[in-house]
Design a protein around this motif. Structure first.
Motif, PDB file in Angstrom:
ATOM      1  N   ASP A   1       1.696   2.377  -5.338  1.00 44.87           N
ATOM      2  CA  ASP A   1       1.014   1.133  -5.724  1.00 44.87           C
ATOM      3  C   ASP A   1       1.263   0.806  -7.200  1.00 44.87           C
ATOM      4  O   ASP A   1       0.402   0.219  -7.881  1.00 44.87           O
ATOM      5  CB  ASP A   1      -0.495   1.212  -5.437  1.00 44.87           C
ATOM      6  CG  ASP A   1      -0.816   1.097  -3.942  1.00 44.87           C
ATOM      7  OD1 ASP A   1       0.132   1.182  -3.121  1.00 44.87           O
ATOM      8  OD2 ASP A   1      -2.000   0.931  -3.603  1.00 44.87           O
TER       9      ASP A   1
ATOM     10  N   PHE B   1       4.557  -4.045  -6.875  1.00 46.94           N
ATOM     11  CA  PHE B   1       4.932  -3.095  -5.816  1.00 46.94           C
ATOM     12  C   PHE B   1       4.828  -3.843  -4.485  1.00 46.94           C
ATOM     13  O   PHE B   1       4.547  -5.048  -4.470  1.00 46.94           O
ATOM     14  CB  PHE B   1       4.024  -1.849  -5.858  1.00 46.94           C
ATOM     15  CG  PHE B   1       2.544  -2.115  -5.810  1.00 46.94           C
ATOM     16  CD1 PHE B   1       1.848  -2.492  -6.951  1.00 46.94           C
ATOM     17  CD2 PHE B   1       1.837  -1.977  -4.630  1.00 46.94           C
ATOM     18  CE1 PHE B   1       0.472  -2.743  -6.920  1.00 46.94           C
ATOM     19  CE2 PHE B   1       0.471  -2.222  -4.583  1.00 46.94           C
ATOM     20  CZ  PHE B   1      -0.216  -2.614  -5.719  1.00 46.94           C
ATOM     21  N   ASN B   2       5.076  -3.191  -3.366  1.00 47.68           N
ATOM     22  CA  ASN B   2       4.944  -3.779  -2.013  1.00 47.68           C
ATOM     23  C   ASN B   2       5.435  -5.230  -1.986  1.00 47.68           C
ATOM     24  O   ASN B   2       4.655  -6.162  -1.761  1.00 47.68           O
ATOM     25  CB  ASN B   2       3.491  -3.705  -1.544  1.00 47.68           C
ATOM     26  CG  ASN B   2       2.975  -2.282  -1.479  1.00 47.68           C
ATOM     27  OD1 ASN B   2       3.667  -1.341  -1.835  1.00 47.68           O
ATOM     28  ND2 ASN B   2       1.756  -2.118  -1.020  1.00 47.68           N
TER      29      ASN B   2
ATOM     30  N   PHE C   1       5.960   2.293   0.747  1.00 47.94           N
ATOM     31  CA  PHE C   1       5.496   1.184   1.577  1.00 47.94           C
ATOM     32  C   PHE C   1       6.623   0.149   1.677  1.00 47.94           C
ATOM     33  O   PHE C   1       6.805  -0.680   0.788  1.00 47.94           O
ATOM     34  CB  PHE C   1       4.265   0.601   0.883  1.00 47.94           C
ATOM     35  CG  PHE C   1       3.404  -0.298   1.710  1.00 47.94           C
ATOM     36  CD1 PHE C   1       2.303   0.201   2.389  1.00 47.94           C
ATOM     37  CD2 PHE C   1       3.660  -1.666   1.780  1.00 47.94           C
ATOM     38  CE1 PHE C   1       1.474  -0.640   3.129  1.00 47.94           C
ATOM     39  CE2 PHE C   1       2.837  -2.512   2.526  1.00 47.94           C
ATOM     40  CZ  PHE C   1       1.739  -1.993   3.193  1.00 47.94           C
TER      41      PHE C   1
ATOM     42  N   TYR D   1      -1.782 -10.203  -1.239  1.00 50.54           N
ATOM     43  CA  TYR D   1      -1.000  -8.989  -1.487  1.00 50.54           C
ATOM     44  C   TYR D   1      -0.066  -8.658  -0.334  1.00 50.54           C
ATOM     45  O   TYR D   1      -0.136  -9.244   0.736  1.00 50.54           O
ATOM     46  CB  TYR D   1      -1.913  -7.810  -1.825  1.00 50.54           C
ATOM     47  CG  TYR D   1      -2.904  -7.358  -0.781  1.00 50.54           C
ATOM     48  CD1 TYR D   1      -4.204  -7.801  -0.795  1.00 50.54           C
ATOM     49  CD2 TYR D   1      -2.542  -6.419   0.185  1.00 50.54           C
ATOM     50  CE1 TYR D   1      -5.135  -7.344   0.134  1.00 50.54           C
ATOM     51  CE2 TYR D   1      -3.452  -5.944   1.116  1.00 50.54           C
ATOM     52  CZ  TYR D   1      -4.753  -6.421   1.087  1.00 50.54           C
ATOM     53  OH  TYR D   1      -5.652  -5.965   2.012  1.00 50.54           O
ATOM     54  N   ASP D   2       0.831  -7.715  -0.598  1.00 53.34           N
ATOM     55  CA  ASP D   2       1.814  -7.211   0.363  1.00 53.34           C
ATOM     56  C   ASP D   2       2.596  -8.337   1.050  1.00 53.34           C
ATOM     57  O   ASP D   2       2.648  -8.421   2.295  1.00 53.34           O
ATOM     58  CB  ASP D   2       1.125  -6.321   1.420  1.00 53.34           C
ATOM     59  CG  ASP D   2       0.490  -5.076   0.800  1.00 53.34           C
ATOM     60  OD1 ASP D   2       0.677  -4.856  -0.403  1.00 53.34           O
ATOM     61  OD2 ASP D   2      -0.205  -4.339   1.521  1.00 53.34           O
TER      62      ASP D   2
ATOM     63  N   VAL E   1      -2.039   4.665  -6.916  1.00 55.53           N
ATOM     64  CA  VAL E   1      -2.421   5.361  -5.672  1.00 55.53           C
ATOM     65  C   VAL E   1      -1.273   6.323  -5.326  1.00 55.53           C
ATOM     66  O   VAL E   1      -0.220   5.888  -4.859  1.00 55.53           O
ATOM     67  CB  VAL E   1      -2.669   4.373  -4.513  1.00 55.53           C
ATOM     68  CG1 VAL E   1      -3.097   5.135  -3.257  1.00 55.53           C
ATOM     69  CG2 VAL E   1      -3.713   3.335  -4.885  1.00 55.53           C
TER      70      VAL E   1
ATOM     71  N   VAL F   1       2.323   7.150  -1.920  1.00 52.82           N
ATOM     72  CA  VAL F   1       2.486   5.962  -1.081  1.00 52.82           C
ATOM     73  C   VAL F   1       3.914   5.457  -1.213  1.00 52.82           C
ATOM     74  O   VAL F   1       4.376   5.172  -2.324  1.00 52.82           O
ATOM     75  CB  VAL F   1       1.524   4.829  -1.508  1.00 52.82           C
ATOM     76  CG1 VAL F   1       1.760   3.590  -0.651  1.00 52.82           C
ATOM     77  CG2 VAL F   1       0.074   5.269  -1.432  1.00 52.82           C
TER      78      VAL F   1
ATOM     79  N   TYR G   1       1.522   7.864   2.695  1.00 50.79           N
ATOM     80  CA  TYR G   1       2.293   6.818   3.367  1.00 50.79           C
ATOM     81  C   TYR G   1       3.777   7.179   3.368  1.00 50.79           C
ATOM     82  O   TYR G   1       4.361   7.383   2.298  1.00 50.79           O
ATOM     83  CB  TYR G   1       2.146   5.483   2.629  1.00 50.79           C
ATOM     84  CG  TYR G   1       0.841   4.760   2.841  1.00 50.79           C
ATOM     85  CD1 TYR G   1      -0.359   5.267   2.371  1.00 50.79           C
ATOM     86  CD2 TYR G   1       0.829   3.521   3.492  1.00 50.79           C
ATOM     87  CE1 TYR G   1      -1.550   4.576   2.553  1.00 50.79           C
ATOM     88  CE2 TYR G   1      -0.359   2.829   3.679  1.00 50.79           C
ATOM     89  CZ  TYR G   1      -1.545   3.358   3.207  1.00 50.79           C
ATOM     90  OH  TYR G   1      -2.719   2.674   3.383  1.00 50.79           O
TER      91      TYR G   1
ATOM     92  N   LYS H   1      -2.670   5.713  10.891  1.00 49.35           N
ATOM     93  CA  LYS H   1      -2.421   4.291  11.114  1.00 49.35           C
ATOM     94  C   LYS H   1      -0.965   3.993  10.823  1.00 49.35           C
ATOM     95  O   LYS H   1      -0.291   4.746  10.088  1.00 49.35           O
ATOM     96  CB  LYS H   1      -3.317   3.413  10.241  1.00 49.35           C
ATOM     97  CG  LYS H   1      -3.215   3.690   8.749  1.00 49.35           C
ATOM     98  CD  LYS H   1      -4.092   2.737   7.956  1.00 49.35           C
ATOM     99  CE  LYS H   1      -4.176   3.141   6.498  1.00 49.35           C
ATOM    100  NZ  LYS H   1      -4.894   2.159   5.674  1.00 49.35           N
TER     101      LYS H   1
ATOM    102  N   ARG I   1       4.258  -8.628  -5.072  1.00 43.27           N
ATOM    103  CA  ARG I   1       2.837  -8.364  -5.251  1.00 43.27           C
ATOM    104  C   ARG I   1       2.620  -7.964  -6.710  1.00 43.27           C
ATOM    105  O   ARG I   1       3.017  -6.882  -7.130  1.00 43.27           O
ATOM    106  CB  ARG I   1       2.372  -7.232  -4.340  1.00 43.27           C
ATOM    107  CG  ARG I   1       0.952  -6.784  -4.678  1.00 43.27           C
ATOM    108  CD  ARG I   1       0.455  -5.707  -3.752  1.00 43.27           C
ATOM    109  NE  ARG I   1      -0.873  -5.246  -4.160  1.00 43.27           N
ATOM    110  CZ  ARG I   1      -1.716  -4.591  -3.379  1.00 43.27           C
ATOM    111  NH1 ARG I   1      -1.366  -4.331  -2.142  1.00 43.27           N
ATOM    112  NH2 ARG I   1      -2.886  -4.205  -3.827  1.00 43.27           N
TER     113      ARG I   1
ATOM    114  N   ARG J   1      -3.688  -7.092   8.871  1.00 38.10           N
ATOM    115  CA  ARG J   1      -2.796  -6.861   7.731  1.00 38.10           C
ATOM    116  C   ARG J   1      -1.377  -6.631   8.238  1.00 38.10           C
ATOM    117  O   ARG J   1      -1.154  -6.514   9.438  1.00 38.10           O
ATOM    118  CB  ARG J   1      -3.213  -5.606   6.982  1.00 38.10           C
ATOM    119  CG  ARG J   1      -4.072  -5.894   5.772  1.00 38.10           C
ATOM    120  CD  ARG J   1      -4.439  -4.595   5.127  1.00 38.10           C
ATOM    121  NE  ARG J   1      -5.718  -4.217   5.651  1.00 38.10           N
ATOM    122  CZ  ARG J   1      -6.695  -3.686   4.923  1.00 38.10           C
ATOM    123  NH1 ARG J   1      -6.514  -3.453   3.665  1.00 38.10           N
ATOM    124  NH2 ARG J   1      -7.842  -3.383   5.457  1.00 38.10           N
TER     125      ARG J   1
HETATM  126  C1  BMA Z   1      -3.065  -0.293   2.101  1.00 35.10           C
HETATM  127  C2  BMA Z   1      -2.599  -1.608   1.521  1.00 35.10           C
HETATM  128  C3  BMA Z   1      -1.367  -1.421   0.656  1.00 35.10           C
HETATM  129  C4  BMA Z   1      -1.428  -0.224  -0.259  1.00 35.10           C
HETATM  130  C5  BMA Z   1      -1.933   0.990   0.500  1.00 35.10           C
HETATM  131  C6  BMA Z   1      -2.101   2.210  -0.388  1.00 35.10           C
HETATM  132  O1  BMA Z   1      -4.304  -0.414   2.720  1.00 35.10           O
HETATM  133  O2  BMA Z   1      -3.619  -2.144   0.767  1.00 35.10           O
HETATM  134  O3  BMA Z   1      -1.216  -2.552  -0.135  1.00 35.10           O
HETATM  135  O4  BMA Z   1      -0.148   0.047  -0.776  1.00 35.10           O
HETATM  136  O5  BMA Z   1      -3.164   0.689   1.106  1.00 35.10           O
HETATM  137  O6  BMA Z   1      -3.061   1.978  -1.401  1.00 35.10           O
END
Ligand code: BMA
Length: 340
Positions: free
Chosen positions: A307, A49-50, A286, A109-110, A281, A284, A245, A215, A65, A156
């Motif tokens: 995720d 994902f991401n 992303f 990641y990401d 998760v 989300v 998200y 955020k 990722r 990040r």
């Molecule tokens: C964020 C990152 C992302 C993730 C999101 C939801 O803090 O870590 O990689 O997709 O959380 O878990």
């Protein structure tokens, strides 16, 4: 129809589906065959994902990722003829230092991916005594050399612009903490050489709209347009049942991207489908990349979902620019320049 131009190469084989008949108000629509990457996509990897993709020759390449079966994320290379069906390397991307010695992050990641001049850059999040930004460069996707970690922890969601601005490399990032960060705004920094970074400026803050009140973080590499940099980003709302998200859109000033010219006050896409609401998760989406064609104005948005999967969504350049402008609400902190 706006007369704003996308300043980017033509990519005639951009993946594409037309807007579904009957979908009137939504600025972005999903690929009907989503998710394009499902669970256990490659040996030893439970979820992808991401992830970020881009055209490469007549085909496509990506940095993904991959959540390994031991739970630790890492970055894997993938190739595709159509940017929908992907073949992944079974091994992690082998990063080396400038002397050619193996130099692997503890986790990564990401990832984001961008070409600046003749070099491709991969930017990701890794451990640097806490969450921080890692970076590597390649010219051939065969050898991958780490460059200096650009920023101090904690940080990040770093996204490098696809060209220098006023002679400098320019990068968006989201300074924060090392956990499941409950705050964060987008900042921009400049570097003449990718080693020394400075001229840090605030770009835009969370808080003005409820869906992104907790955020925000940069998503895809900004797309250059005659009106400014088109940025797809993620915005997070904190609910009593966890974070949600969504994908947002903004247009940043071309010569000074710390200035937000337009910022869409509504989300462009929010979790609604099973693969967005259900997974490791939930809730989300992303965004980490787009593939876009300056000739037709087609834009394909790649996003991680729950995720657990990779999803694909589409929009048209003219329509998304108009939509962001029509729904724009820019705050004072989005436009001030170096005031603090
Ligand atoms: C964020 C990152 C992302 C993730 C999101 C939801 O803090 O870590 O990689 O997709 O959380 O878990």
């Amino acid at each position: 129809m706006s007369d704003i131009k996308m300043i980017a190469p033509a990519v005639s084989n951009v993946p594409w589906q037309e807007r579904p008949a009957g979908l009137k108000d939504a600025p972005v629509w999903r690929y009907t065959e989503n998710p394009i990457i499902g669970r256990n996509p490659v040996k030893g990897v439970a979820r992808i994902f991401n992830s970020a993709v881009m055209p490469y020759g007549d085909e496509f390449i990506g940095v993904f990722r991959g959540e390994q079966t031991n739970g630790i994320p890492y970055i894997y290379l993938g190739r595709s003829k159509d940017a929908i069906h992907w073949d992944f390397d079974e091994n992690k991307i082998p990063f080396v230092d400038s002397k050619g010695k193996s130099f692997m992050p503890l986790y990564a990641y990401d990832p984001r991916l961008v070409k600046v001049e003749d070099t491709y850059y991969i930017i990701w999040c890794q451990d640097f005594y806490g969450a921080a930004i890692g970076m590597a460069k390649t010219k051939d996707f065969e050898s991958f050399e780490r460059v200096e970690n650009p920023f101090l922890p904690y940080n990040r969601n770093a996204v490098l612009f696809p060209r220098k601005i006023n002679g400098n490399f320019v990068m968006l990032s989201r300074p924060s903490d090392s956990g499941h960060t409950p705050f964060g705004d987008i900042f921009v920094s400049e570097s003449p050489d990718l080693t020394f970074w400075g001229k840090h400026r605030h770009v835009m803050g969370r808080g003005s709209n409820w869906w992104e009140s907790l955020k925000i973080g940069s998503g895809a590499t900004p797309i250059e347009t005659s009106e400014g940099w088109l940025l797809f980003y993620h915005g997070v709302s904190g609910t009593c049942n966890g974070y949600v998200y969504s994908i947002g859109g903004a247009i940043l000033d071309l010569e000074n991207p710390s200035i937000v010219k337009y910022r869409c006050e509504t989300f462009l896409l929010t979790p609604e489908e099973w693969y967005e609401e259900r997974g490791f998760v939930p809730n989300v989406i992303f965004p980490c990349a787009t593939i876009h064609d300056s000739e037709s104005g087609k834009i394909a948005i790649y996003y991680g979902s729950a995720d657990s999967y990779v999803g694909l969504a589409f929009t048209k350049f003219d329509e998304i620019i108009d939509y962001i402008k029509e729904h724009s609400n820019v705050s004072a902190s989005d436009t001030e320049v170096g005031n603090r």
